[in-house]
Design a protein around this motif. Structure first.
Motif, PDB file in Angstrom:
ATOM      1  N   THR A 109      -9.908   6.347  -0.108  1.00 30.24           N
ATOM      2  CA  THR A 109      -9.646   7.781  -0.321  1.00 30.24           C
ATOM      3  C   THR A 109      -8.155   8.087  -0.528  1.00 30.24           C
ATOM      4  O   THR A 109      -7.778   9.254  -0.630  1.00 30.24           O
ATOM      5  N   ASP A 110      -7.308   7.033  -0.573  1.00 23.85           N
ATOM      6  CA  ASP A 110      -5.848   7.251  -0.566  1.00 23.85           C
ATOM      7  C   ASP A 110      -5.381   8.250  -1.629  1.00 23.85           C
ATOM      8  O   ASP A 110      -4.638   9.186  -1.320  1.00 23.85           O
ATOM      9  N   GLY A 111      -5.790   8.012  -2.866  1.00 28.87           N
ATOM     10  CA  GLY A 111      -5.309   8.866  -3.968  1.00 28.87           C
ATOM     11  C   GLY A 111      -5.638  10.325  -3.721  1.00 28.87           C
ATOM     12  O   GLY A 111      -4.796  11.214  -3.908  1.00 28.87           O
TER      13      GLY A 111
ATOM     14  N   LYS B  61       0.847  -1.192   0.000  1.00 30.71           N
ATOM     15  CA  LYS B  61       0.000   0.000   0.000  1.00 30.71           C
ATOM     16  C   LYS B  61       0.884   1.242   0.000  1.00 30.71           C
ATOM     17  O   LYS B  61       1.789   1.355   0.834  1.00 30.71           O
ATOM     18  N   VAL B  62       0.635   2.145  -0.923  1.00 22.53           N
ATOM     19  CA  VAL B  62       1.373   3.408  -0.919  1.00 22.53           C
ATOM     20  C   VAL B  62       0.785   4.267   0.196  1.00 22.53           C
ATOM     21  O   VAL B  62      -0.414   4.554   0.204  1.00 22.53           O
ATOM     22  N   GLU B  63       1.639   4.625   1.141  1.00 19.47           N
ATOM     23  CA  GLU B  63       1.135   5.389   2.307  1.00 19.47           C
ATOM     24  C   GLU B  63       1.444   6.878   2.220  1.00 19.47           C
ATOM     25  O   GLU B  63       0.761   7.694   2.821  1.00 19.47           O
TER      26      GLU B  63
ATOM     27  N   GLY C 175      -7.336   8.154 -14.960  1.00 16.38           N
ATOM     28  CA  GLY C 175      -8.505   7.338 -14.611  1.00 16.38           C
ATOM     29  C   GLY C 175      -9.534   8.057 -13.756  1.00 16.38           C
ATOM     30  O   GLY C 175      -9.684   9.274 -13.800  1.00 16.38           O
ATOM     31  N   GLU C 176     -10.213   7.267 -12.959  1.00 13.27           N
ATOM     32  CA  GLU C 176     -11.363   7.770 -12.201  1.00 13.27           C
ATOM     33  C   GLU C 176     -10.982   8.794 -11.135  1.00 13.27           C
ATOM     34  O   GLU C 176     -11.825   9.554 -10.654  1.00 13.27           O
ATOM     35  N   LEU C 177      -9.731   8.820 -10.763  1.00 13.43           N
ATOM     36  CA  LEU C 177      -9.248   9.785  -9.776  1.00 13.43           C
ATOM     37  C   LEU C 177      -9.464  11.232 -10.259  1.00 13.43           C
ATOM     38  O   LEU C 177      -9.616  12.151  -9.456  1.00 13.43           O
TER      39      LEU C 177
ATOM     40  N   GLY D 294     -22.040   2.535 -20.234  1.00 11.89           N
ATOM     41  CA  GLY D 294     -21.736   2.180 -21.623  1.00 11.89           C
ATOM     42  C   GLY D 294     -20.261   1.875 -21.838  1.00 11.89           C
ATOM     43  O   GLY D 294     -19.804   1.823 -22.977  1.00 11.89           O
ATOM     44  N   GLY D 295     -19.503   1.703 -20.766  1.00 11.04           N
ATOM     45  CA  GLY D 295     -18.085   1.359 -20.917  1.00 11.04           C
ATOM     46  C   GLY D 295     -17.180   2.570 -20.961  1.00 11.04           C
ATOM     47  O   GLY D 295     -15.958   2.437 -21.105  1.00 11.04           O
ATOM     48  N   TYR D 296     -17.754   3.773 -20.841  1.00 12.94           N
ATOM     49  CA  TYR D 296     -16.960   5.000 -21.016  1.00 12.94           C
ATOM     50  C   TYR D 296     -15.964   5.225 -19.876  1.00 12.94           C
ATOM     51  O   TYR D 296     -14.875   5.744 -20.105  1.00 12.94           O
ATOM     52  N   ASN D 297     -16.330   4.858 -18.666  1.00 11.82           N
ATOM     53  CA  ASN D 297     -15.418   5.089 -17.538  1.00 11.82           C
ATOM     54  C   ASN D 297     -14.187   4.189 -17.635  1.00 11.82           C
ATOM     55  O   ASN D 297     -13.061   4.627 -17.430  1.00 11.82           O
ATOM     56  N   MET D 298     -14.448   2.938 -18.001  1.00 12.84           N
ATOM     57  CA  MET D 298     -13.330   2.020 -18.155  1.00 12.84           C
ATOM     58  C   MET D 298     -12.459   2.449 -19.331  1.00 12.84           C
ATOM     59  O   MET D 298     -11.235   2.419 -19.255  1.00 12.84           O
ATOM     60  N   HIS D 299     -13.123   2.872 -20.407  1.00  7.47           N
ATOM     61  CA  HIS D 299     -12.341   3.302 -21.580  1.00  7.47           C
ATOM     62  C   HIS D 299     -11.497   4.528 -21.236  1.00  7.47           C
ATOM     63  O   HIS D 299     -10.330   4.608 -21.620  1.00  7.47           O
TER      64      HIS D 299
END
Ligand SMILES: Cc1cc2nc3c(=O)[nH]c(=O)nc-3n(C[C@H](O)[C@H](O)[C@H](O)COP(=O)(O)OP(=O)(O)OC[C@H]3O[C@@H](n4cnc5c(N)ncnc54)[C@H](O)[C@@H]3O)c2cc1C
Length: 344
Positions: free
Chosen positions: A114-116, A73-75, A306-308, A316-321
């Protein structure tokens, strides 16, 4: 294809234009992952199994001698005298560049955290308010009582001071204390972005114009004069739903009032079902904080993907894309920057 399906649409659109679905499919194929589209055009691995992607990606990492640290885990991440220090629960590293890809807060049972946000916030990066998106909606019990388990195709609209700000046809799934389904989840993301209260309105007869359906129901009633309209209404909507509409109208039940209510059924939203049930995080690292290669403007050796980021898309796959396209963008950029010209 990206019209209005993203928040921060212009930013996301650039990423999609540079790396679209076909590019992703080509890259996956180069790694040996076959894909196929379903009837709605959504792309899946040919095996329809997520572990196929994981296994094949791990194989590529091994092939390229990439060191993987598991259960690590990055702390903390610190910048001291222009050097980047990464502290984990096991060991520490000094690195030239770091990519933050720690995802959002959705579906905490899968390990989101919430780490990021806190690590970046400690580095002085601005984070917007975080809310659950693509999530079911808790509603007034009265509006959904008796409908639990029903799935009904309908048009769902959101209105702000009488003006439609969202409208989509899809299947609503009724729960004991709320509603769900793709169309509702999409509506939830729009609601999460609004400060004002929005009105949620459902058209259960969206494939008909009012006049057309009134004419048909009047004709049916004429052919069946001895049957009550309430009983006849079970032929157009699921029994529990049709009955609920009829009972709501009580003494004012007529064919016209029934159609009016069925096409303008208001459901009072109380809240959403929370991050534990959400598929995406609305909000994140402010887009203004990064450049077109996802590097922080205040330190171009720190990347956020990404989602961060404060980008979220509808179902519709947009978040993963977006997560994968932003990853490819940074990887290509870093490979060039670090002099790996042979990278393809
Ligand atoms: C139930 C569900 C269904 C979904 N369905 C779809 C869908 O059908 N289509 C679609 O497009 N999107 C879908 N999404 C959204 C999509 O999965 C995400 O938007 C996407 O995976 C985000 O990718 P990411 O790489 O940014 O983050 P993630 O995939 O969340 O990866 C983040 C990683 O960082 C790790 N991490 C976090 N903190 C630390 C730390 N301190 N140290 C080390 N590692 C850390 C996490 O363990 C995790 O492995 C769904 C999400 C959920 C929850």
């Amino acid at each position: 294809m990206t019209n209005n399906i993203f928040y921060n649409n212009n930013f996301a659109k650039n990423i999609f234009n540079n790396y679209g679905p076909q590019d992703l499919q080509n890259d996956l194929l180069k790694m040996g992952i076959f894909t196929q589209a379903d009837s709605a055009g959504r792309i899946y691995p040919l095996t329809f199994t997520a572990t196929t992607i994981l296994d094949m990606l791990l194989m590529q990492l091994q092939k390229n001698n990439v060191k993987i640290y598991v259960d690590t885990k990055v702390e903390d991440v610190k910048v001291i005298n222009e050097q980047i220090y990464i502290y984990t629960n096991k060991e520490s590293f000094i690195v030239s560049d770091v990519i933050f890809a720690t995802g959002g807060l959705a579906y905490s049972m899968l390990g989101s955290n919430t780490d990021g946000y806190s690590l970046l916030s400690n580095l002085g990066v601005k984070i917007t308010k975080l809310k659950p998106g693509l999530v079911g909606l808790k509603t007034s019990i009265d509006d959904v009582k008796g409908l639990e388990g029903i799935r009904q195709k309908a048009n769902v609209s959101l209105l702000k001071k009488g003006k439609v700000v969202f409208s989509e046809v899809g299947e609503i799934q009724f729960k004991k204390d709320g509603i769900s389904g793709i169309v509702v989840m999409n509506a939830s993301s729009i609601m999460a972005r609004q400060n004002d209260d929005l009105q949620l309105r459902v058209d259960f007869l969206s494939s008909f114009k009012s006049d057309e359906i009134i004419e048909k129901l009047t004709y049916i009633k004429k052919l069946n004069p001895s049957i009550s309209f309430e009983d006849l209404s079970h032929g157009i909507l699921p029994k529990a739903l049709a009955t609920k509409l009829c009972h709501k109208l009580k003494d004012n039940l007529t064919i016209a009032s029934f159609v009016r209510l069925a096409k303008n059924y208001e459901i009072k939203v109380i809240s959403d079902y929370g991050f534990a049930n959400a598929q995406v995080t609305v909000g994140g690292v402010m887009i203004d904080e990064v450049d077109e290669h996802f590097a922080l403007k205040k330190n171009n050796h720190i990347y956020v993907i990404g989602e961060l980021l404060d980008v979220d898309g509808l179902c519709g796959g947009y978040n993963m894309h977006f997560a994968m396209a932003s990853g490819v963008n940074v990887a290509m950029f870093l490979a060039r920057k670090l002099g790996e010209e042979s990278y393809e």
